[in-house]
Design an enzyme around this catalytic site. Structure first.
Site, mmCIF file in Angstrom:
data_model
loop_
_atom_site.group_PDB
_atom_site.id
_atom_site.type_symbol
_atom_site.label_atom_id
_atom_site.label_comp_id
_atom_site.label_asym_id
_atom_site.label_seq_id
_atom_site.Cartn_x
_atom_site.Cartn_y
_atom_site.Cartn_z
ATOM 1 N N LYS B 168 0.860 -1.177 0.000
ATOM 2 C CA LYS B 168 0.000 0.000 0.000
ATOM 3 C C LYS B 168 0.895 1.225 0.000
ATOM 4 C CE LYS B 168 -1.185 2.628 2.553
ATOM 5 N NZ LYS B 168 -0.729 4.038 2.667
ATOM 6 N N THR B 179 9.322 1.268 1.014
ATOM 7 C CA THR B 179 8.276 2.250 0.797
ATOM 8 C C THR B 179 6.978 1.815 1.428
ATOM 9 O OG1 THR B 179 7.025 3.533 -0.759
ATOM 10 C CG2 THR B 179 7.445 1.269 -1.374
ATOM 11 N N THR B 383 -8.355 17.442 7.736
ATOM 12 C CA THR B 383 -9.455 18.344 8.112
ATOM 13 C C THR B 383 -10.746 17.914 7.445
ATOM 14 O OG1 THR B 383 -8.745 19.803 6.329
ATOM 15 C CG2 THR B 383 -8.010 20.328 8.546
#
Lengths: 383, 383
Positions: B168, B179, B383
């Protein structure tokens, strides 16, 4: 004002047809003496534009009679023919001033990889020198703009002398020595050796500490010309302070007008084991795209700050890192600190403070956010 | 398939309530032996997430019974309590498997700086181990997605054995060793020492050579588990080749699905004095925001490529650099080459070739363009 604030300097800016907009694009700053002491700092990029290669040679002599600048074309990656174009530009200015091309510095900014339109440029050199005057400082500052939305000028007065300056630069702001183009003048009496020492010191803590997009230009040049027209040999400490203030003023103007930016971000690193460590950490944060996107989104994402700090070899322990954004310590001891809802990221000016808890050194790097407008502006620059 | 393609592995993925979406977010890969040889490579970021610190210790033993993974929360920058959460996760899995927590690796990915919801996670560990089965590889790959739009799996068959893998990673792809998260399994018979050596070699030319946004994660982990269930001791050269192919396949899938990217860019550097030089130059281009914006704008801006090359200390002469984009040599000898209008940048796959004219070494780094969508996605993540 700007470069013509000190006595004994003339300047001008004219439209020679290098910018598609038809705006001013060729400038000159002429030093009428009596002294011609000068110094320059140049990009550390190994792919240097022709005018950088030329001006580096000129400045080795420590003397500059005039600086010819053009916007609209950087004359970079243009090979030997491009260098001949710069040489011809200096020769044309020397002829108009009845002086030596070896004391004519040349600066270019704009598109990379295209030859200058020499007939237009050389006619512009004639015109701009004919127009050069004591009140031409603002026109010169205007002529060197590329994507700059405003002209950048600054000046300071010392005891009997003045320092003036202009600069341009809106993208590719990540100097390793200088940033984009800036010419600073003074009527103080300084040797070329003093110019060199004082300019390197001033740029190392000003132009060298702004970093809008991590990209190092092929053309960055900052020149200091001192003509002794005031007859005043300055107190070196005072001069150093004022010169640093002029450079700082110009550097902040560059960041405030950086391409596509919506925030000006000061990254203060404190508690560092050394000033080098502080600069390294501040620059790593300034170059972190995820952090820069978060500030654009007004998201006080301190985790991305820590992730950037962790890529450096500075002295610190991960569990002793503290981070404040606009004065709220939202990360303490490497973990959650005060309530992130208290951080107000609405204002344009943002301060990120990182305490490494590893010593007493500090440094600040100024950067910008990464915005949709930056991508737009830089994905359509040559097309 | 994926991690369950080789014999003797079970896997599953369940929804435990860590992702607001309600999608699967806890995965397990269980090694049923007979061997438990294993190796791991981890992020070089000095700010390491708790599961990285834990799994580094586990892998020092060279044995792994199971890997527990969660998405939705990275358990990074969470201090000592965060480490205790990882420890508790491993203990819970060990209890369910009637085994030792010292052989349970843990991986987490998602938001930084927030504590894990432990009741939900521990219930998820019980559920996912209860569900683990030979056909659970795809569900496990699905559960570890964050902003990944697709699950990434790969497998290869050797002489009597199989290698399978899942990964992923969609943002923060700039490994220094590995990674994001990846688990690779094989039923070949290998020692832990062989696993370590072969995994390091394979990742160094695959996961280590992708760089979407220059940002190094706190959680990157690649694990290799070898259980000898096939009874086959593989030819090491053949195994090395197949393992590299699996890693390369997964790495390309990561770049193809990188956050907000509209182009997959292969940066090939040839004519380098050394492979290190080639990688250094390719990575400098891959991290240049102006270049990445230009490709987004389908602008074959080779000047920005040269400006990036010039920031490195690789062996080259500026006037001997050649650059091709999608096969058109638009820069020759550091200056203008063939007609840039011939470059077709419409396809998603872009190849930039830089010839340093300094030797016979070469390397390729894979990256993406810098897009408006990248900025949008990363300015609104928390957010």
């Amino acid at each position: 004002m700007s470069v013509t604030a000190p006595r004994g300097f003339r300047a001008a800016g004219v439209a020679a047809g290098l910018k598609p907009s038809g705006n001013r694009d060729v400038a000159v700053v002429i030093n009428d003496g009596p002294s011609r002491a000068a110094a320059g700092v140049f990009t550390r990029n190994r792919v240097k534009a022709a005018p950088v290669l030329w001006s580096e040679q000129v400045l080795k002599g420590g003397r500059v009679r005039a600086v010819v600048l053009n916007a609209g074309n950087a004359n970079a990656c243009t090979g030997a023919p491009g260098f001949q174009d710069t040489h011809a530009t200096a020769e044309r200015a020397a002829a108009a001033l009845d002086d030596s091309a070896a004391e004519i510095a040349v600066c270019s900014t704009g598109l990379i990889g295209e030859r200058l339109p020499m007939p237009e440029l050389l006619a512009g050199v004639d015109a701009v020198i004919a127009e050069a005057a004591r009140d031409g400082g603002l026109a010169a500052a205007d002529a060197i703009r590329t994507t700059d939305t405003v002209a950048k000028i600054a000046f300071k007065r010392g005891e009997g002398y003045t320092i003036g300056g202009m600069a341009k630069g809106a993208g590719m702001l990540a100097p390793s020595l200088a940033t984009m183009l800036s010419v600073i003048t003074t009527d103080a009496d300084l040797t070329a050796e003093q110019c060199d020492r004082l300019l390197r010191r001033a740029t190392s803590v000003t132009f060298d500490r702004i970093d809008s997009d991590g990209c190092l230009s092929t053309n960055d040049t900052v020149l200091l010309l001192a003509n002794a027209a005031s007859g005043v040999v300055p107190d070196e400490a005072e001069f150093a302070r004022l010169l640093t203030e002029v450079c700082d003023d110009l550097a902040r103007q560059l960041i405030a007008d950086a391409e596509g930016a919506s925030k000006s971000i000061a990254i203060e690193v404190v508690g560092a084991a050394s000033e080098d460590d502080a600069v390294t950490v501040a620059r790593a944060i300034a170059r972190n795209n995820l952090f820069k996107c978060a500030i654009y989104g007004e998201d006080p994402n301190w985790g991305r700050v820590l992730a950037a700090v962790g890529t450096t070899d500075a002295a610190f322990e991960p569990d002793q890192l503290n981070v404040a954004i606009n004065g709220v310590w939202i990360c303490r001891g490497g973990a959650v600190g005060d309530d992130r809802a208290k951080v107000d990221l609405k204002p344009r000016d943002v301060t990120v403070t990182v305490d490494l808890s590893a010593g007493s050194s500090a440094a600040t790097v100024w950067t910008t956010d990464l915005t949709v407008e930056y991508v737009h502006e830089n994905s359509a620059y040559t097309t």
